[in-house]
Each structure stands twice: as C-alpha cells, then as structure tokens.
Design an enzyme around this catalytic site. Sequence first.
Site, mmCIF file in Angstrom:
data_model
loop_
_atom_site.group_PDB
_atom_site.id
_atom_site.type_symbol
_atom_site.label_atom_id
_atom_site.label_comp_id
_atom_site.label_asym_id
_atom_site.label_seq_id
_atom_site.Cartn_x
_atom_site.Cartn_y
_atom_site.Cartn_z
ATOM 1 N N HIS A 140 4.971 57.954 71.382
ATOM 2 C CA HIS A 140 3.824 57.250 70.800
ATOM 3 C C HIS A 140 4.223 56.002 70.010
ATOM 4 C CE1 HIS A 140 4.518 59.781 67.080
ATOM 5 N NE2 HIS A 140 4.134 58.659 66.498
ATOM 6 N N ASP A 194 6.252 63.825 73.892
ATOM 7 C CA ASP A 194 6.263 62.742 72.907
ATOM 8 C C ASP A 194 7.687 62.251 72.623
ATOM 9 O OD1 ASP A 194 5.035 60.842 71.314
ATOM 10 O OD2 ASP A 194 5.114 62.080 69.514
ATOM 11 N N SER A 236 7.933 57.984 62.336
ATOM 12 C CA SER A 236 7.984 58.577 63.666
ATOM 13 C C SER A 236 9.182 58.064 64.451
ATOM 14 C CB SER A 236 6.700 58.265 64.439
ATOM 15 O OG SER A 236 5.613 58.979 63.914
#
Length: 337
Positions: free
Chosen positions: A85, A118, A200
């Site tokens: 992402h 992911d 992230s």
Amino acid sequence: MLIAGLIGGVVGTMLAQNGRNGSVGVLGQPLPGVEEGAAPTTPVEAVAARVLPSVVQLRVDTPGATGEGSAMVLSADGLLLTNNHVVEAAAQSGTVTAVFDDGRTAAALIVGRDPSSDVAVIRAQNVTGLVPVELGNSDSVRVGQQVVAFGAPLGLGGTVTTGIISAVDRAVNVGPETGANTPTVLNALQTDAAINPGNSGGPLVDMQGRVVGINSAIATTGAQGGSIGVGFSIPVNQARRVAEELERTGRASRAVLGVTVEDNPQQAGAIIREVVPGGAAEQAGIRPDDVVLRFGDQRISTGTDLQAAVGSRAPGEVVDVQLGDRTVQVTLIAAPN
C-alpha cells in the site's frame, strides 16, 4: 523610611549587577563533555545504532498526490522491502524515491508487489554499500516481548519507538484507510510501540536488532489517524516467503481453502457456508455448516480469523483443521493467478 528605601535600592542594584555579570547557579556551570564514539548505554540505544543504517524513507509521487512511507534494506545493491500500500499508487504512473540513512537518495523501481499480503519489493537504482537488515524468526515472538519500531512517521525519517508485543495472530483488515486500493486481511503481530502514518513498510525488531515484522497498520479512534498504542505488523516469516517469490518472479502465490464463511454472534468459530468443488476443503471432507474452531495452532473465533490464518500460509502446506465434531487434514492449494 528614607534610609531603608535607599538601602533596598542599593541591594537591588547589586543583585541586578550580579545577575548580569554571571550566575552562581547551574546556568553558569560548564557543559558536560561529549564522548565521541561512546558505546550505547541502553538496550534500545544499541538496537537503534544497529538498525537505523538499514531503514529507508520512501517518497511516492503520482500525478494527483504525494505520499510517504518506509522500507528496509534487503541487499547492499538496493533491494528493499516495504508494504504494497506504500507504493501501490506509483505502480501505474508515478515515481518512488528512496532516502537512505546516510543522506543519499535514489530512484526506486517496483520489482513486484502482492496486494493480498500487502508486501512489495522495490529496487533502488545505482546504489552500492547499503547495510541489509538481519531477519529474525517471527514464529518465536512471544506476547510481552520488547520490540522496537523504525520508520518515517509523518515524514520524520529515522524515528525510533519502543514497546511490547501485545498479541500474535491478530486478524486485521487493511483497506482504503491505510492508503490501500485493494482490501485484504492480515494475520498480524500487535504492538503498542507507536506507529503512525509513514511508518508503513518499516521494520519491527527484537532486542537483538532482528526484524520480526513489517509495520503495516494502526487502529485509531478518529479521522486524524494517530497512534493509540494499537499497531500491527506483518510477521517477517510470511513477508520473507512472499518477498522471495516477488524478487524471483515478480508475483507471489497465495494459499486458499476453497470455502465461503459466515459468523454467528452467538457461536464461536467460522461457519462454513459454501465449499468450492474440487478445492482443498472439499478434498479434506469439510462440508457446509461445519464450524472451524482451530486452524493449525490458531484459535478461530470469526470468519475473518480464518481468512487471515489461511492467508498466512503457503500453498502446499498441510494443516490440521479442528471442526466442531472432528479434525481433518487440509492440503492448501494455490489461488488462480
């Protein structure tokens, strides 16, 4: 009264002059010396010194927006691991720039990405001499174990936070709120180490500096999206398998059970609604209305738990599945590309 006033004025003048000429308190004392090259004095300091050279800040630019995230170095010549992402928006039309701990910057190209896990692998161009991370074993992670999170929250590169493992095998939905275009469910490590937007893709490490997870998502109580001490990381054992496939082929395989499920708030477990003909579940003898209570060593309370548990496995793995009235062995198969 006149004499007292005169004396008070003289004393006040003397005190003011003393204040201007130098304090007799701590403000007038010299600074302690700086010990150049001194060894780290705390465990977290030692972990930070070891891991920070391997942490990367990512800047993602697309025609309509600018984003940021983190990554970790996998090889000295520029192979990097991050979340899908983080770089997904740049896959069609956009650029990714890697900013390294030593101040160097480089364009990065997407090697492969897998929305279902992911995970993404990218390669920084024309770089050498990078310091790879050391990968740990996420199967050995224990609840209560101290961990350290690294990344670039809110664009602040080289940020270090610490906490503990709050839970393992936590089913977490990842969707548009994290910047992901493709919703997925992760089988995650939960930590109270502060994780914020921009973290992230950064590493979660143990106290030996070994990566045990990829920081990926947080729970929030409002639209601001700040840390409330509930963060989630992809276990590194899952990410490693996916990353190896992405580097080798540009795509990753995904295990499927071949069922659809539903929940009953009055009943624990994942209720099998439909079984795909010829799928792994049918071959193992799983039938509609069966209730899955355990998948391997994981307790299953909801359909989301089962989805996350299956997604954490590799095609071909053999798993014991405990149903309401029996236990069966399932050989997971790969999802169609």
